[in-house]
Design a protein around this motif. Structure first.
Motif, PDB file in Angstrom:
ATOM      1  N   GLN A 216       0.827  -1.201   0.000  1.00  0.00           N
ATOM      2  CA  GLN A 216       0.000   0.000   0.000  1.00  0.00           C
ATOM      3  C   GLN A 216       0.866   1.258   0.000  1.00  0.00           C
ATOM      4  OE1 GLN A 216      -2.181  -0.968   3.595  1.00  0.00           O
ATOM      5  NE2 GLN A 216      -3.986  -1.476   2.374  1.00  0.00           N
ATOM      6  N   ALA A 217       0.216   2.378  -0.236  1.00  0.00           N
ATOM      7  CA  ALA A 217       0.934   3.661  -0.295  1.00  0.00           C
ATOM      8  C   ALA A 217       1.740   3.904   0.978  1.00  0.00           C
ATOM      9  CB  ALA A 217      -0.054   4.801  -0.530  1.00  0.00           C
ATOM     10  N   ARG A 218       1.188   3.544   2.123  1.00  0.00           N
ATOM     11  CA  ARG A 218       1.900   3.780   3.390  1.00  0.00           C
ATOM     12  C   ARG A 218       3.218   3.017   3.460  1.00  0.00           C
ATOM     13  NH1 ARG A 218      -2.635   1.613   5.623  1.00  0.00           N
ATOM     14  NH2 ARG A 218      -2.885   3.430   6.937  1.00  0.00           N
ATOM     15  N   ASP A 219       3.336   1.930   2.700  1.00  0.00           N
ATOM     16  CA  ASP A 219       4.543   1.113   2.723  1.00  0.00           C
ATOM     17  C   ASP A 219       5.686   1.720   1.909  1.00  0.00           C
ATOM     18  OD1 ASP A 219       3.184  -0.848   4.251  1.00  0.00           O
ATOM     19  OD2 ASP A 219       2.329  -1.689   2.412  1.00  0.00           O
TER      20      ASP A 219
ATOM     21  N   PRO B 170      -3.394   6.582   2.455  1.00  0.00           N
ATOM     22  CA  PRO B 170      -2.325   5.664   2.864  1.00  0.00           C
ATOM     23  C   PRO B 170      -2.660   4.200   2.561  1.00  0.00           C
ATOM     24  CG  PRO B 170      -3.101   6.991   4.728  1.00  0.00           C
ATOM     25  CD  PRO B 170      -3.911   7.371   3.554  1.00  0.00           C
ATOM     26  N   ASP B 171      -3.948   3.897   2.396  1.00  0.00           N
ATOM     27  CA  ASP B 171      -4.381   2.519   2.122  1.00  0.00           C
ATOM     28  C   ASP B 171      -4.415   2.176   0.635  1.00  0.00           C
ATOM     29  OD1 ASP B 171      -4.812   2.156   4.884  1.00  0.00           O
ATOM     30  OD2 ASP B 171      -6.821   3.021   4.715  1.00  0.00           O
ATOM     31  N   GLU B 172      -4.111   3.147  -0.220  1.00  0.00           N
ATOM     32  CA  GLU B 172      -4.190   2.913  -1.668  1.00  0.00           C
ATOM     33  C   GLU B 172      -3.194   1.840  -2.090  1.00  0.00           C
ATOM     34  OE1 GLU B 172      -6.377   3.088  -4.385  1.00  0.00           O
ATOM     35  OE2 GLU B 172      -6.542   5.070  -3.456  1.00  0.00           O
TER      36      GLU B 172
ATOM     37  N   ASN C 215      -4.337  11.829   4.614  1.00  0.00           N
ATOM     38  CA  ASN C 215      -5.160  11.026   5.526  1.00  0.00           C
ATOM     39  C   ASN C 215      -6.628  11.438   5.452  1.00  0.00           C
ATOM     40  OD1 ASN C 215      -5.446  13.335   7.115  1.00  0.00           O
ATOM     41  ND2 ASN C 215      -4.049  12.630   8.714  1.00  0.00           N
ATOM     42  N   GLU C 216      -7.457  10.791   6.253  1.00  0.00           N
ATOM     43  CA  GLU C 216      -8.906  11.043   6.222  1.00  0.00           C
ATOM     44  C   GLU C 216      -9.250  12.484   6.594  1.00  0.00           C
ATOM     45  OE1 GLU C 216     -10.515   8.133   8.863  1.00  0.00           O
ATOM     46  OE2 GLU C 216     -10.098   6.482   7.488  1.00  0.00           O
TER      47      GLU C 216
END
Length: 152
Positions: A2-5, A104-106, A127-128
């Protein structure tokens, strides 16, 4: 993945009210080609890239003084342009509309599609609450693709 990674979390930002001189100093000092523009709460309001800066600073080939006599001045120099524009606020240079961003979950694959289809160099991760928490660049994607290749 995911994007956060893969995102860079040490994000350099600029405010819309900062001026061109501040922007250039951030870009040069940190060797970056673009950055998110945020408000006082850290919410994304635009993006500014090296391309935006170059288009803004490009000297004009000539200026017409008098349409009746067709008089021309010499072409502007970069020094002239800088002297007159260093105090220009970032909001006049930045891209304000159709700002691509990801959560971040993309998924990794979607970030590749977005950056390749729209020819952007950087993608803010928001973020949200609308705050910028990271950035993904083309180089980050290439690095992660190469790591996947090595593991095959």
């Amino acid at each position: 993945m995911q994007a956060r990674d893969i995102m860079i979390t040490n994000v350099f930002t600029v405010k819309a009210t900062d001026n061109l001189k501040d922007l250039l100093e951030i870009m040069v000092k940190n060797r970056i080609g673009g950055l998110p523009v945020v408000d006082d709460q850290g919410n994304l309001v635009g993006m500014v890239s090296d391309g935006d800066v170059l288009r803004f600073l490009a000297p004009k080939p000539f200026q017409i003084i008098d349409l009746y006599n067709a008089m021309y001045l010499e072409a502007e120099t970069i020094e002239d342009v800088l002297q007159h524009n260093l105090d220009t606020p970032v909001k006049k240079i930045m891209t304000k509309h159709f700002i691509l961003k990801v959560s971040p979950d993309e998924e990794f694959e979607k970030t590749i599609r977005l950056l390749s289809q729209h020819h952007y160099k950087k993608l803010p991760v928001v973020n949200e609450a609308g705050r910028v928490i990271g950035v993904i660049s083309r180089g980050d994607l290439i690095y992660n693709i190469s790591q996947k290749m090595i593991s095959l």
